[in-house]
Scaffold this motif. Structure first.
Motif, PDB file in Angstrom:
ATOM      1  N   PHE A 188       0.835  -1.197   0.000  1.00  0.00           N
ATOM      2  CA  PHE A 188       0.000   0.000   0.000  1.00  0.00           C
ATOM      3  C   PHE A 188       0.872   1.251   0.000  1.00  0.00           C
ATOM      4  CE2 PHE A 188      -2.511  -3.391   1.715  1.00  0.00           C
ATOM      5  CZ  PHE A 188      -3.819  -3.128   1.385  1.00  0.00           C
ATOM      6  N   VAL A 189       2.150   1.138  -0.324  1.00  0.00           N
ATOM      7  CA  VAL A 189       3.046   2.277  -0.200  1.00  0.00           C
ATOM      8  C   VAL A 189       2.712   3.352  -1.230  1.00  0.00           C
ATOM      9  CG1 VAL A 189       4.899   0.808   0.708  1.00  0.00           C
ATOM     10  CG2 VAL A 189       4.832   1.350  -1.736  1.00  0.00           C
ATOM     11  N   THR A 190       3.072   4.577  -0.906  1.00  0.00           N
ATOM     12  CA  THR A 190       2.800   5.705  -1.788  1.00  0.00           C
ATOM     13  C   THR A 190       3.853   5.768  -2.895  1.00  0.00           C
ATOM     14  OG1 THR A 190       4.170   7.237  -0.518  1.00  0.00           O
ATOM     15  CG2 THR A 190       1.858   6.988   0.167  1.00  0.00           C
ATOM     16  N   PRO A 191       3.571   6.532  -3.947  1.00  0.00           N
ATOM     17  CA  PRO A 191       4.583   6.696  -4.996  1.00  0.00           C
ATOM     18  C   PRO A 191       5.902   7.241  -4.455  1.00  0.00           C
ATOM     19  CG  PRO A 191       2.454   7.476  -5.766  1.00  0.00           C
ATOM     20  CD  PRO A 191       2.288   7.180  -4.305  1.00  0.00           C
ATOM     21  N   ASP A 223      -9.786   3.896  -2.081  1.00  0.00           N
ATOM     22  CA  ASP A 223      -9.810   5.312  -1.684  1.00  0.00           C
ATOM     23  C   ASP A 223      -8.779   6.148  -2.441  1.00  0.00           C
ATOM     24  OD1 ASP A 223     -11.822   4.758   0.174  1.00  0.00           O
ATOM     25  OD2 ASP A 223     -10.359   4.260   1.726  1.00  0.00           O
ATOM     26  N   ARG A 224      -8.373   5.692  -3.627  1.00  0.00           N
ATOM     27  CA  ARG A 224      -7.408   6.426  -4.433  1.00  0.00           C
ATOM     28  C   ARG A 224      -8.024   6.728  -5.793  1.00  0.00           C
ATOM     29  NH1 ARG A 224      -2.022   2.781  -2.877  1.00  0.00           N
ATOM     30  NH2 ARG A 224      -1.544   3.885  -0.928  1.00  0.00           N
ATOM     31  N   ASP A 225      -7.653   7.873  -6.359  1.00  0.00           N
ATOM     32  CA  ASP A 225      -8.217   8.255  -7.643  1.00  0.00           C
ATOM     33  C   ASP A 225      -7.239   7.934  -8.768  1.00  0.00           C
ATOM     34  OD1 ASP A 225      -6.255  10.233  -7.512  1.00  0.00           O
ATOM     35  OD2 ASP A 225      -7.677  11.838  -7.036  1.00  0.00           O
ATOM     36  N   GLN A 226      -7.653   8.253 -10.005  1.00  0.00           N
ATOM     37  CA  GLN A 226      -6.837   7.891 -11.152  1.00  0.00           C
ATOM     38  C   GLN A 226      -5.546   8.698 -11.208  1.00  0.00           C
ATOM     39  OE1 GLN A 226      -9.143   7.779 -14.761  1.00  0.00           O
ATOM     40  NE2 GLN A 226     -10.422   6.100 -14.037  1.00  0.00           N
ATOM     41  N   ALA A 227      -5.543   9.911 -10.679  1.00  0.00           N
ATOM     42  CA  ALA A 227      -4.305  10.684 -10.644  1.00  0.00           C
ATOM     43  C   ALA A 227      -3.272  10.004  -9.750  1.00  0.00           C
ATOM     44  CB  ALA A 227      -4.579  12.107 -10.159  1.00  0.00           C
ATOM     45  N   PHE A 228      -3.737   9.469  -8.625  1.00  0.00           N
ATOM     46  CA  PHE A 228      -2.832   8.741  -7.733  1.00  0.00           C
ATOM     47  C   PHE A 228      -2.344   7.467  -8.415  1.00  0.00           C
ATOM     48  CE2 PHE A 228      -1.422   6.185  -4.204  1.00  0.00           C
ATOM     49  CZ  PHE A 228      -0.941   7.096  -3.274  1.00  0.00           C
ATOM     50  N   TRP A 260      -9.371   2.725 -17.530  1.00  0.00           N
ATOM     51  CA  TRP A 260      -8.068   3.324 -17.218  1.00  0.00           C
ATOM     52  C   TRP A 260      -6.949   2.339 -17.567  1.00  0.00           C
ATOM     53  CZ3 TRP A 260      -4.281   1.773 -13.701  1.00  0.00           C
ATOM     54  CH2 TRP A 260      -3.269   2.710 -13.442  1.00  0.00           C
ATOM     55  N   ARG A 261      -7.127   1.064 -17.192  1.00  0.00           N
ATOM     56  CA  ARG A 261      -6.132   0.034 -17.555  1.00  0.00           C
ATOM     57  C   ARG A 261      -5.927  -0.026 -19.061  1.00  0.00           C
ATOM     58  NH1 ARG A 261      -8.301  -5.937 -17.787  1.00  0.00           N
ATOM     59  NH2 ARG A 261      -9.243  -4.890 -19.582  1.00  0.00           N
ATOM     60  N   ASP A 262      -7.031  -0.063 -19.799  1.00  0.00           N
ATOM     61  CA  ASP A 262      -6.920  -0.204 -21.254  1.00  0.00           C
ATOM     62  C   ASP A 262      -6.235   1.014 -21.873  1.00  0.00           C
ATOM     63  OD1 ASP A 262      -8.184  -2.608 -20.968  1.00  0.00           O
ATOM     64  OD2 ASP A 262     -10.153  -1.883 -21.614  1.00  0.00           O
ATOM     65  N   ALA A 263      -6.479   2.193 -21.316  1.00  0.00           N
ATOM     66  CA  ALA A 263      -5.815   3.387 -21.832  1.00  0.00           C
ATOM     67  C   ALA A 263      -4.313   3.315 -21.578  1.00  0.00           C
ATOM     68  CB  ALA A 263      -6.407   4.627 -21.181  1.00  0.00           C
ATOM     69  N   LYS A 264      -3.911   2.800 -20.442  1.00  0.00           N
ATOM     70  CA  LYS A 264      -2.485   2.656 -20.138  1.00  0.00           C
ATOM     71  C   LYS A 264      -1.822   1.647 -21.079  1.00  0.00           C
ATOM     72  CE  LYS A 264      -1.867   5.438 -16.667  1.00  0.00           C
ATOM     73  NZ  LYS A 264      -1.103   6.694 -16.915  1.00  0.00           N
TER      74      LYS A 264
END
Length: 266
Positions: A188-191, A223-228, A260-264
């Motif tokens: 669960f670590v942050t970037p 609890d995380r968004d796509q920017a995260f 989002w996965r498919d776009a990546k």
């Protein structure tokens, strides 16, 4: 390290609490049809939140049912608790589920996710020794060695090298086990934390004499968004997992993460 040329994958953890088994069975079918890459449950005996004595189901027997029910998706526990079962038995169960999940002569689809355990109620109610965090991690180290040794001698052998997923971020014990055994490191670590933790894994890998260029980084989207998630991706994460609580399963949220996965992946 990390492995950057692997595609982004989405794992969904169906929480085996506060739902009936037919609801779980239906969720498995729908999520596979939607294109989810990996399905997970968890290895506990009681709900982790909500009514502490609410509906709940056991992990490994459920995974064997998923092996038969599904056709494409990989699956496993996020994560199995090493404390509850003899490691040789775990290896044999994993090998058997691996074979059950193999379709038309192909390879199995089981992922051996494992950890040292933490939820004391599971131990107290079912009569297992809880010990300490350190003793449970020592047991996990011994258990992983025995699991791999048993896989080497089982007849029939597993259909493939069963992937091992290890969760956690402790630098003295957990990440050394990641360096020694893991195909997936889940955390669960942050970037911002990722570079340091990866340097610790690399330090242990150097001591273990292991090439970790094939290690896949896994992280949680709760609890995380796509920017995260974008920042985790930039840090090397390629498996993203999301909890899926019932009984009111939010399939629209899964559709958004699949897009989002498919776009990546282009």
């Amino acid at each position: 390290m990390p492995l950057l040329d692997t595609p982004v994958r989405l794992g969904v953890q169906i929480q085996p609490q506060h739902v009936t088994y037919p609801q779980i069975r239906d969720a498995v079918l729908r999520l596979e049809e939607m294109g989810v890459d990996i399905l997970f449950n968890w290895d506990h005996f009681y709900p982790l939140y909500g009514d502490p004595d609410g509906l709940h189901f056991e992990s490994w027997t459920m995974l064997a049912a998923w092996a038969e029910q599904t056709e494409r998706v990989e699956f496993g526990a996020l994560v199995n608790c090493n404390s509850y079962r003899n490691p040789d038995l775990q290896a044999d169960m994993a090998r058997t589920i691996d074979h059950i999940s193999a379709k038309d002569g192909g390879e199995g689809r089981f992922i051996f996710g494992t950890g040292s355990g933490w939820f004391e109620k599971d131990y107290a109610e079912y009569g297992y020794e809880f010990g300490t965090a350190g003793s449970r991690l020592n047991d996990l180290a011994e258990g992983l060695e025995r699991v791999h040794a048993r896989w080497d001698v089982l007849n029939p052998a597993p259909t493939r090298k069963i992937p091992v997923l290890i969760g956690g971020k402790g630098e003295q014990k957990t990440l050394r086990l990641v360096a020694r055994y893991a195909d997936y490191w889940h955390s669960f670590v942050t970037p911002e934390e990722l570079p340091h933790k990866l340097s610790v894994i690399q330090k242990w890998a150097d001591q273990e004499g292991r090439d970790t260029s094939d290690l896949v980084l896994s992280n949680e989207l709760k609890d995380r968004d796509q920017a995260f998630a974008d920042r985790l991706f930039d840090g090397g994460v390629r498996l993203f997992t999301v909890g899926f609580p019932g009984p009111d399963f939010d399939y629209d949220a899964i559709r958004r993460w699949l897009a989002w996965r498919d776009a990546k992946n282009g």
